[in-house]
Design a protein around this motif. Structure first.
Motif, mmCIF file in Angstrom:
data_model
loop_
_atom_site.group_PDB
_atom_site.id
_atom_site.type_symbol
_atom_site.label_atom_id
_atom_site.label_comp_id
_atom_site.label_asym_id
_atom_site.label_seq_id
_atom_site.Cartn_x
_atom_site.Cartn_y
_atom_site.Cartn_z
ATOM 1 N N PRO A 454 -23.483 33.480 20.510
ATOM 2 C CA PRO A 454 -23.614 32.276 19.680
ATOM 3 C C PRO A 454 -25.056 31.791 19.616
ATOM 4 O O PRO A 454 -25.823 31.936 20.570
ATOM 5 N N THR A 455 -25.405 31.207 18.488
ATOM 6 C CA THR A 455 -26.739 30.614 18.344
ATOM 7 C C THR A 455 -26.757 29.145 18.763
ATOM 8 O O THR A 455 -27.785 28.624 19.190
ATOM 9 N N VAL A 456 -25.615 28.465 18.606
ATOM 10 C CA VAL A 456 -25.507 27.052 18.975
ATOM 11 C C VAL A 456 -24.161 26.835 19.669
ATOM 12 O O VAL A 456 -23.127 27.303 19.177
ATOM 13 N N MET A 457 -24.179 26.140 20.797
ATOM 14 C CA MET A 457 -22.949 25.765 21.498
ATOM 15 C C MET A 457 -22.999 24.264 21.783
ATOM 16 O O MET A 457 -24.014 23.758 22.267
ATOM 17 N N THR A 458 -21.915 23.591 21.480
ATOM 18 C CA THR A 458 -21.874 22.140 21.657
ATOM 19 C C THR A 458 -20.540 21.730 22.249
ATOM 20 O O THR A 458 -19.485 22.223 21.843
ATOM 21 N N PHE A 465 -16.641 7.618 23.759
ATOM 22 C CA PHE A 465 -17.626 7.343 22.720
ATOM 23 C C PHE A 465 -17.846 8.530 21.794
ATOM 24 O O PHE A 465 -18.778 8.516 20.983
ATOM 25 N N GLY A 466 -17.019 9.551 21.916
ATOM 26 C CA GLY A 466 -17.142 10.700 21.019
ATOM 27 C C GLY A 466 -18.468 11.394 21.156
ATOM 28 O O GLY A 466 -19.060 11.832 20.164
ATOM 29 N N ARG A 467 -18.957 11.524 22.367
ATOM 30 C CA ARG A 467 -20.264 12.138 22.586
ATOM 31 C C ARG A 467 -20.238 13.639 22.297
ATOM 32 O O ARG A 467 -19.197 14.285 22.385
ATOM 33 N N SER A 468 -21.423 14.182 22.019
ATOM 34 C CA SER A 468 -21.618 15.623 21.888
ATOM 35 C C SER A 468 -22.787 16.034 22.778
ATOM 36 O O SER A 468 -23.803 15.326 22.838
ATOM 37 N N VAL A 469 -22.623 17.152 23.475
ATOM 38 C CA VAL A 469 -23.641 17.622 24.416
ATOM 39 C C VAL A 469 -23.987 19.066 24.083
ATOM 40 O O VAL A 469 -23.094 19.920 24.023
ATOM 41 N N PRO A 470 -25.281 19.374 23.866
ATOM 42 C CA PRO A 470 -25.656 20.769 23.620
ATOM 43 C C PRO A 470 -25.505 21.597 24.896
ATOM 44 O O PRO A 470 -25.763 21.109 26.007
ATOM 45 N N LEU A 471 -25.090 22.838 24.741
ATOM 46 C CA LEU A 471 -24.852 23.732 25.878
ATOM 47 C C LEU A 471 -25.789 24.922 25.821
ATOM 48 O O LEU A 471 -26.100 25.422 24.741
ATOM 49 N N ASP A 472 -26.220 25.344 26.996
ATOM 50 C CA ASP A 472 -26.827 26.664 27.098
ATOM 51 C C ASP A 472 -25.810 27.580 27.772
ATOM 52 O O ASP A 472 -24.684 27.148 28.109
ATOM 53 N N LEU A 475 -24.572 26.344 31.414
ATOM 54 C CA LEU A 475 -23.732 25.145 31.437
ATOM 55 C C LEU A 475 -22.396 25.420 30.761
ATOM 56 O O LEU A 475 -21.354 24.938 31.211
ATOM 57 N N ALA A 476 -22.420 26.212 29.688
ATOM 58 C CA ALA A 476 -21.164 26.558 29.017
ATOM 59 C C ALA A 476 -20.263 27.332 29.970
ATOM 60 O O ALA A 476 -19.044 27.106 30.021
ATOM 61 N N GLY A 477 -20.854 28.245 30.738
ATOM 62 C CA GLY A 477 -20.066 29.011 31.693
ATOM 63 C C GLY A 477 -19.496 28.142 32.791
ATOM 64 O O GLY A 477 -18.328 28.297 33.196
#
Length: 529
Positions: A454-458, A465-472, A475-477
């Motif tokens: 993937p190029t982008v993981m979120t 609060f419906g937050r979104s956090v970018p993943l590398d 952290l995704a693992g």
């Protein structure tokens, strides 16, 4: 007859008439209901007129809706039929209506059903307030007692529902926040500077059979000097209004101070009225002065100097700085702010609107105000054993909001508990803990066509609060492996081997991010933590 006799009769009549949100929506339909929310009554009028031509008699709910929601006079005969136990005479004795000619009555108040869902389940009340602009046909009076508006609903949805012994509602108005607090507090004290507001708030409490609220007259903390509370709630009169006889000063929104000084007074005075671990929740405005960020000013309010304490609290106060979580949801220019609150008072475009507009802009210009923020403040008095604040979080979230049918209060409570746990837990203990991904969390991945990685993981939060956090990748693992079985340290060790990186360095990178995900509600603790 006394109100103690009349109010139960009114309650019985309203219930028998099905004077409820579902009942009214059934009368005039969803579209007319939505129009009323926009302060437009024509669709509801048309629906009620059509209903009257199809039926031989006026339905009680239709009569009450025309009178108390649309602000139209009705005949005494129709009101007697709609309120058979109370009668028109009883409604006059309660100051709900007044005579309109020989055979009619007109409304003196707004009376409407109110429904809600909170942590305790679904509920419904009837709320009495002053007639709004729609019924009056002219701008509001300065002593107007506001009903339930957007700000009221926002604050009630934010209220933490944890059971407490004593709660305080500052600036209670029609009493709605005190009534909500009565669902989780054994005893509630509700204060206001308006005698009429307290009278209507007491009527609302009695009408809805709420008996654990005590009403007191006075400004801010004056009626509770020397007292402490587990929970303080306030939708204070925070609107920034130019000071001068030529500008209306509405009691429900204007506390009589310059700029944002009233919100500052509540923040600075709160510590002297909280029990250890006690929480304050309020709405407020704050100013951006010249080149100064508003959050710098808020930081100063949270740690008052001794001379400032003397202005807002007892001179001998030695209260510690407060924990704070402040969320700015909106920022307006001086012009946008002026337009919002001039319209709120019922003034429409024309010479008077322009005059007030100039007064607002002159005030902001003279005091160097370039923007005004609006948001939520959650403050907490640290326990006696930890006098220093551990939580100091000032955020800007203009768009973030998840799906929270019962409000954000429970989410805020869970976030505070997670913050306290991680603040008191060292890295060694954290690495031994098994965490679980919250059930509302989803992961989004984007790929270039034909690529496997993937190029982008979120990471997305569905509630809260419906937050979104970018993943590398790391952290995704880690998040993907948090199923409550493996400890955080074991997951990081496995990831270090898989990614062929140094485990100590990966641990140092991921542990702070795990703490953030815990506090924001993406990860949850085991029940035994």
């Amino acid at each position: 007859m006394t109100s103690a006799t009349l109010i139960p009769r009114l309650r019985s009549d309203l219930a028998a008439a099905h004077f409820s949100i579902p009942g009214l929506t059934g009368l005039w339909g969803i579209e007319a209901d939505a129009a009323l929310q926009r302060n437009q009554r024509v669709p509801a009028r048309r629906a009620l007129a059509t209903l009257a031509t199809r039926r031989s008699r006026n339905e009680p709910a239709a009569t009450l809706a025309r009178l108390f929601l649309l602000g139209e006079p009705v005949s005494r005969v129709d009101l007697d039929a709609a309120l058979p136990a109370l009668g028109t005479t009883g409604a006059e004795q309660l100051a709900l209506v007044a005579a309109d000619g020989e055979s009619g009555v007109r409304p003196l108040v707004d009376l409407r059903p109110y429904g809600f869902i909170d942590a305790h389940g679904a509920g419904s009340w009837w709320i009495v307030s002053d007639l709004g602009e729609l019924a009056l046909g002219h701008p509001l009076g300065e002593t107007h007692v506001l009903g339930i508006g957007g700000a009221s609903r926002t604050l009630s949805g934010l209220v933490i529902p944890t059971p407490v012994a004593r709660a305080l509602d500052i600036g209670t108005g029609c009493g709605i926040q005190a009534m909500h607090a009565s669902r989780h507090a054994e005893h509630v004290v509700a204060t206001d500077i308006s005698v009429r507001a307290l009278k209507l708030a007491a009527l609302n409490a009695e009408l809805n059979e709420i008996d654990n609220i005590e009403f007191r007259l006075g400004s801010l903390f004056e009626p509770v000097v020397g007292e402490r509370f587990d929970h303080i709630i306030s939708n204070p009169p925070f609107v920034i209004t130019p000071r001068g006889a030529e500008v209306p000063s509405y009691e429900y929104r204007d506390g009589g101070m310059v700029g944002d000084a009233l919100v500052e007074a509540v923040v600075r005075g709160a510590a002297d009225h909280l029990t250890p671990n006690g929480v304050v929740q309020l709405l407020g405005n704050w100013e951006y002065h010249d080149e100064t960020d508003a959050f710098e000013r808020l930081e100063r309010w949270l740690t008052p100097a001794p001379d400032a304490r003397e202005a807002f609290a007892p001179a001998a106060s030695t209260s510690p700085a407060l924990d704070a979580w402040i969320i700015e949801r909106e920022v307006q220019s001086p012009g946008e702010y002026a337009e919002t609150w001039i319209r709120d008072g019922g003034t429409r475009l024309g010479p008077e609107f322009d005059r007030l507009y100039n007064a607002w802009l002159n005030d902001f210009e003279a005091r160097g105000v370039r923007r005004v923020g609006f948001g939520y403040l959650l403050l907490r008095l640290p326990p006696e054993l930890t006098p220093a604040p551990t939580l100091r979080r000032l955020e800007r979230m203009p768009d973030a909001l998840g799906h929270n049918p019962a409000g954000l209060g429970a989410h805020l409570s869970e976030c505070l508990a997670a913050h306290d746990w991680q603040a008191g837990t060292d890295d060694v203990h954290l690495l031994r803990t098994q965490l679980t991904v919250a059930p509302d969390v989803t992961e989004e991945r984007h790929y270039w066509p034909g690529q496997q990685d993937p190029t982008v993981m979120t990471l997305h939060q569905g509630s809260g609060f419906g937050r979104s956090v970018p993943l590398d990748t790391a952290l995704a693992g880690l998040v993907g492996a948090c199923d409550g079985d493996l400890a955080v340290g074991a997951i990081i060790g496995a990831l270090a081997q898989l990614l062929d990186v140094d485990e100590a360095a990966l641990t140092a990178e991921l542990v702070p991010r795990v703490r953030e995900l815990l506090v924001d509600g993406f990860l949850t603790l085991p029940e035994t933590a």
